[in-house]
Each structure stands twice: as C-alpha cells, then as structure tokens.
Motif scaffolding. Structure first.
Motif, PDB file in Angstrom:
ATOM      1  N   SER A 165      54.824  65.324  -0.293  1.00 29.52           N
ATOM      2  CA  SER A 165      56.182  65.694   0.140  1.00 29.52           C
ATOM      3  C   SER A 165      56.257  66.483   1.620  1.00 29.52           C
ATOM      4  O   SER A 165      55.188  67.043   1.966  1.00 29.52           O
ATOM      5  CB  SER A 165      57.106  66.403  -0.731  1.00 29.52           C
ATOM      6  OG  SER A 165      56.539  67.700  -1.026  1.00 29.52           O
ATOM      7  N   THR A 166      57.496  66.213   2.235  1.00 25.59           N
ATOM      8  CA  THR A 166      57.525  66.941   3.530  1.00 25.59           C
ATOM      9  C   THR A 166      58.815  67.967   3.528  1.00 25.59           C
ATOM     10  O   THR A 166      59.723  67.800   2.495  1.00 25.59           O
ATOM     11  CB  THR A 166      57.888  66.053   4.581  1.00 25.59           C
ATOM     12  OG1 THR A 166      59.263  65.267   4.321  1.00 25.59           O
ATOM     13  CG2 THR A 166      56.847  64.932   4.979  1.00 25.59           C
ATOM     14  N   LEU A 212      61.156  66.105   0.290  1.00 28.34           N
ATOM     15  CA  LEU A 212      61.274  64.606   0.090  1.00 28.34           C
ATOM     16  C   LEU A 212      60.228  64.008  -0.604  1.00 28.34           C
ATOM     17  O   LEU A 212      59.022  64.458  -0.097  1.00 28.34           O
ATOM     18  CB  LEU A 212      61.884  64.156   1.350  1.00 28.34           C
ATOM     19  CG  LEU A 212      63.128  64.432   2.009  1.00 28.34           C
ATOM     20  CD1 LEU A 212      63.267  63.787   3.539  1.00 28.34           C
ATOM     21  CD2 LEU A 212      64.468  64.297   1.129  1.00 28.34           C
ATOM     22  N   PRO A 213      60.323  63.037  -1.366  1.00 27.17           N
ATOM     23  CA  PRO A 213      59.105  62.301  -1.897  1.00 27.17           C
ATOM     24  C   PRO A 213      58.627  61.366  -0.926  1.00 27.17           C
ATOM     25  O   PRO A 213      59.356  60.925   0.165  1.00 27.17           O
ATOM     26  CB  PRO A 213      59.809  61.452  -3.242  1.00 27.17           C
ATOM     27  CG  PRO A 213      61.327  61.241  -2.674  1.00 27.17           C
ATOM     28  CD  PRO A 213      61.649  62.394  -1.821  1.00 27.17           C
ATOM     29  N   LYS A 214      57.425  61.120  -1.174  1.00 31.79           N
ATOM     30  CA  LYS A 214      56.569  59.851  -0.240  1.00 31.79           C
ATOM     31  C   LYS A 214      57.068  58.726  -0.770  1.00 31.79           C
ATOM     32  O   LYS A 214      57.102  58.376  -2.048  1.00 31.79           O
ATOM     33  CB  LYS A 214      55.191  60.178  -0.584  1.00 31.79           C
ATOM     34  CG  LYS A 214      54.658  61.091   0.502  1.00 31.79           C
ATOM     35  CD  LYS A 214      54.844  60.624   1.955  1.00 31.79           C
ATOM     36  CE  LYS A 214      54.058  61.804   3.039  1.00 31.79           C
ATOM     37  NZ  LYS A 214      54.374  61.534   4.287  1.00 31.79           N
ATOM     38  N   LEU A 215      57.381  57.828   0.220  1.00 39.77           N
ATOM     39  CA  LEU A 215      58.040  56.380  -0.416  1.00 39.77           C
ATOM     40  C   LEU A 215      57.511  55.429   0.365  1.00 39.77           C
ATOM     41  O   LEU A 215      58.384  54.300   0.696  1.00 39.77           O
ATOM     42  CB  LEU A 215      59.812  56.700  -0.126  1.00 39.77           C
ATOM     43  CG  LEU A 215      60.499  57.514  -0.837  1.00 39.77           C
ATOM     44  CD1 LEU A 215      61.803  57.716  -0.221  1.00 39.77           C
ATOM     45  CD2 LEU A 215      60.695  57.093  -2.453  1.00 39.77           C
ATOM     46  N   ARG A 257      59.657  61.197   7.638  1.00 40.68           N
ATOM     47  CA  ARG A 257      59.283  62.138   6.430  1.00 40.68           C
ATOM     48  C   ARG A 257      58.605  61.409   5.317  1.00 40.68           C
ATOM     49  O   ARG A 257      58.026  62.074   4.527  1.00 40.68           O
ATOM     50  CB  ARG A 257      60.398  63.066   6.330  1.00 40.68           C
ATOM     51  CG  ARG A 257      60.757  63.696   7.574  1.00 40.68           C
ATOM     52  CD  ARG A 257      61.675  64.785   7.106  1.00 40.68           C
ATOM     53  NE  ARG A 257      62.284  65.630   8.465  1.00 40.68           N
ATOM     54  CZ  ARG A 257      62.740  66.732   8.324  1.00 40.68           C
ATOM     55  NH1 ARG A 257      63.252  67.326   7.203  1.00 40.68           N
ATOM     56  NH2 ARG A 257      63.420  67.354   9.389  1.00 40.68           N
ATOM     57  N   THR A 258      59.264  60.290   4.946  1.00 44.94           N
ATOM     58  CA  THR A 258      58.865  59.633   3.696  1.00 44.94           C
ATOM     59  C   THR A 258      57.998  58.598   3.688  1.00 44.94           C
ATOM     60  O   THR A 258      57.477  57.912   2.595  1.00 44.94           O
ATOM     61  CB  THR A 258      60.096  59.252   2.960  1.00 44.94           C
ATOM     62  OG1 THR A 258      60.988  58.232   3.785  1.00 44.94           O
ATOM     63  CG2 THR A 258      61.327  60.434   2.891  1.00 44.94           C
ATOM     64  N   GLY A 294      64.488  56.089  -4.110  1.00 41.45           N
ATOM     65  CA  GLY A 294      64.675  56.112  -2.430  1.00 41.45           C
ATOM     66  C   GLY A 294      65.901  56.180  -2.128  1.00 41.45           C
ATOM     67  O   GLY A 294      66.244  57.339  -1.172  1.00 41.45           O
ATOM     68  N   ALA A 300      66.959  59.929  -2.863  1.00 44.28           N
ATOM     69  CA  ALA A 300      66.016  60.818  -1.857  1.00 44.28           C
ATOM     70  C   ALA A 300      66.991  60.668  -0.653  1.00 44.28           C
ATOM     71  O   ALA A 300      67.039  61.889   0.165  1.00 44.28           O
ATOM     72  CB  ALA A 300      64.876  60.286  -1.651  1.00 44.28           C
TER      73      ALA A 300
END
Length: 459
Positions: A44-45, A54-57, A86-87, A352, A355
């Motif tokens: 995440s960032t 935020l999650p990685k997407l 960021r994601t 998503g 987020a």
C-alpha cells in the motif's frame, strides 16, 4: 444539475443561521485584494499530508462519471492520475450530461454503469439510492470521511442514516466578482448591503458599462440569484421550508424576493445584452465577457460561486488584481451563505471503487486539485496554503471555519423535474421572469404549479 423525487435534508447541515459563516467570509474577502511526501509501504501507499492508505490495484480498471468539462475536468483527471500512480489501477473519466441521473440510467440500462459517479446534489444521491444504484461506503472510506469532514458535510451525503456520498468538491455560491478596472474608472466601491449594490450598479452604469453579466441560458444561475436573495431576506427557517415545499411558492416571502430581484433584472441597461442577450449567454461566457475587453467589457460584475476562477483563468485577468470579489450583499439582517457541492458515490461495490472513494475523502486527493485553482474542498485537513492565490486561500479558510453554518443550494434539494432540468420547472420559470420581471404574481403561480407537480405533495 439534477435533483430527486423527495428532498433529503439533514438537520446538521440546516440547523443554524448563516450569520457566522457570512461574517467569516466577509472578513476573509475584505483582507483579499503542498501536498505531503509519499512513502512506500509494501502493498500500500501512504501520504504524509493525509496519511491515507490505499491497496495495490494492479490490473484493476475503473471509470468515473461527472458532468465536468474544460479546466475542471482536466484538473480532476490529474487527481485520478495520482490515484493511478499510488495504486496501479487504470481510471477512465466518463463525460456525463445533465441531468446526470438520466445519463446514469441509460448507462445502467446498457449494462455499462461507471464505478463511481460525481453527483452534484443531495437529491441526486437519494434518487440513486432509491433506484438501488448507489452502494454504501465501506469502512475505510467512512473512517477517512469522519476524520476529515465536519458532521454537516458528512450528513448531506447520507440517506436514511447510511453514508453514500463523499463531498469531494464544495462551492461558495454567495459571491459577486467584479472587473477592478471598471470599478476604478467608475469610482465604484464594494457594497455590503442590497441598497449599496444598487447604488454601485448605478455608478458603473453611469460610467458607460452595463453593471451585470448574467448567464441566463443556464437556468441554474438564476436559481442561485434567487436563493441568495431569499435566504438573506426571508431567513433560514423560511428557506428550509421552501426547500422542502412546506410553504408554497405563492407565499409573500417569495413575492418579496422576486420583487427584489426585479430591481436588478428589470432595470434597463443593467444586464449585458438585455434579457434577450442574457438568455442566450451561457454561464462560462457570462464570466469571460466580464473580464475581457480591457476597461470596456460587456459588464462590470458577474454573480456566481468560487468556481468562477476557472473561467477567469481563460482570460488574461488575474484573480485578486484584475478580478476581485465581494460577498453577496445582505438583503435582510445577515448576508447569505449558500453552498453547493459534488459527491463521489459508489455504483459498483468493488475493492477499487471503494478505494477511490477513500482517496477522494482524503486531504491527499483534494490537495492535488486545490493547487490547480478553481476548486474548494470541504475537507478540513487540507492546508489552505496549497490554494494558488490569497483570494482562494481565504475562501477555503472561511469555508472550514463556517463548519455546519450554511444552507445547501435550494434547487439542488428539489425534485429533478422542478429544480434541475433545462427548459422545465424553476429553471424555465425564472428564465421567463428574467424576460418579464414585472410579472411577479404570474411567476409565483407558475413556480407553485411546477413545484406541486414535482414534489407530489400538493402542499
């Protein structure tokens, strides 16, 4: 702009008079003439400015629908680009048309709903809920919202106690912008009361420039004029009653407001192009024609919200120097403070989409757009210093200082057929009134007939 079948009015946003906010705004404008560092955290960032996680997407595709065009759309796309950065998600902006609920309906019927929609009214949020389109915000988005927003701004995004909307963008719709050179040449000064506004307008007219530019082709600008006069003259309690159609548009308070408006709209030579010209002038042109043409523009003043700065930016005029602003003058006991806004609403309940709603509730997202100008955030944790000029910095401070002391745009609370459809209802009735400001009683009768039909309450 668009509305719903039944007004959703929250007490937190409506309970107090506008005097405190008006005072804060007046003080802030009288004085007028960086996002955080990012750090990586595994999957995440986070941002030091708002510390939103935020999650990685990677591989996720999202779409966001809004009616924004021009610079406003371009600036929002930069916010979406930051979310992508960021994601790892890919976000597409979907240009929508007014009324946006109709636009969304066609998309949903075609099996292509956007993941998130930016809805410009509390009523539109409620209508999306009633149609089972909107999804409640997830825990992360709600937590971010609670951390960054006053209770009033949270509540106007709720329907039946559930949180659906993130008011990403706010508007102060109680401002009059003016061409500083026109005022200087005319010897005009900033008014604080309605009689002073009329005197200032006459001074500008005597100098050879039409006092007011009105974007009458867009009916919503006329509803905004009415709302400011009505709120100041009739008071907050009457404003709330009329917003919910608990009193009729034939009420004497409406007669008083229309009669007051006619002092500007009906004065020969005071509206650029006359009524016919104003009714052919769209909102953006009403702004640009006030700040082009050197010291002989088509008009000396234009009424509308803080977002006017986007359109001023399309001219060579500089906000704070060439283009200045004063609070809408008080007609009654206090100056009005009318707010509007755009809320992010999730239509597809996915990781998503949630987020993105969380990001839009954070100071990080708002800071990106705040730096670009023509935008105000109700997010109390956005540093005012990120706004690009002193005028907007002070507006932002006043908005946050006002807390819950404001009234939301009345027509934005009304059913779509009355308060938000071109060529119908209040928009059309006030356009007709602009053309014939002497017909106060006839205008009231038309407004009441259209309101009763739209609200369906026969009151």
């Amino acid at each position: 702009m668009l509305r719903t079948s039944r007004t959703h009015r929250t007490r937190a946003a409506a309970r107090t008079a506008a005097a405190v906010a008006a005072g804060a705004l007046a003080l802030s404008l009288t004085a007028c003439g960086g996002g955080g560092d990012k750090k990586s955290d595994g999957g995440s960032t986070a941002s030091a400015g708002g510390t939103v996680t935020l999650p990685k997407l990677d591989g996720t595709t999202l779409s966001v629908a809004a009616v924004w065009t021009g610079a406003e759309q371009a600036n929002f796309k930069k916010v979406l680009a930051e979310f992508e950065k960021r994601t790892g998600a890919k976000v597409t902006f979907v240009p929508a048309q007014d009324p946006i609920i109709n636009f969304l309906g066609s998309k949903i019927a075609g099996g292509q709903p956007p993941d998130v929609a930016m809805l410009p009214q509390p009523g539109a949020i409620k209508q999306a809920v009633e149609k089972n389109w909107a999804k409640p915000l997830g825990a992360e988005a709600q937590a971010e919202l609670a951390k960054n927003y006053s209770q009033g701004w949270q509540d106007i995004g709720k329907v039946d106690g559930k949180q659906y909307g993130v008011y990403y963008k706010a508007a102060n719709k109680s401002l009059i912008w003016y061409n500083a050179k026109v005022f200087e040449n005319a010897g005009a000064s900033e008014p604080k009361t309605w009689p002073e506004l009329l005197s200032t307008a006459q001074t500008v007219y005597d100098s050879g420039v039409a006092p007011f530019s009105i974007g009458g082709a867009d009916g919503w600008t006329l509803t905004d004029w009415f709302e400011n006069v009505y709120l100041s003259q009739a008071g907050p309690e009457k404003y709330d009653q009329l917003a919910q159609h608990k009193i009729k548009w034939t009420d004497p308070s409406v007669k008083d407001a229309l009669t007051t408006l006619a002092q500007v709209w009906g004065k020969k030579g005071w509206v650029a192009g006359g009524a016919d010209g104003a009714l052919q002038t769209e909102f953006p042109a009403s702004v640009t024609q006030t700040f082009t043409g050197g010291d002989q523009p088509k008009a000396g003043m234009v009424y509308e919200g803080d977002f006017v700065q986007v359109n001023i930016g399309e001219t060579k005029a500089k906000v704070g120097t060439d283009a200045k602003v004063f609070p809408f003058p008080k007609v009654g006991a206090t100056a009005p403070v009318v707010s509007g806004g755009d809320a992010a609403v999730v239509l597809k309940d996915s990781k998503g989409a949630q987020a993105l709603a969380t990001f839009l509730a954070s100071p990080d997202a708002a800071t990106v757009q705040a730096k670009l100008g023509g935008y105000l955030s109700p997010n109390k944790n956005v540093d005012p210093s990120v706004y690009p000029n002193p005028v907007q910095q002070k507006m932002a401070k006043a908005l946050i200082a006002a807390g819950d002391d404001f009234r939301f745009d009345m027509s934005d609370q009304a059913p779509q057929a009355f308060g938000g459809t071109p060529g119908k209802g209040e928009w059309k009735d006030l356009q007709d009134f602009l053309k014939n400001p002497s017909d106060v009683a006839g205008t009231q009768a038309k407004l009441e007939k259209d309101a009763a039909a739209a609200y369906g309450n026969g009151s």
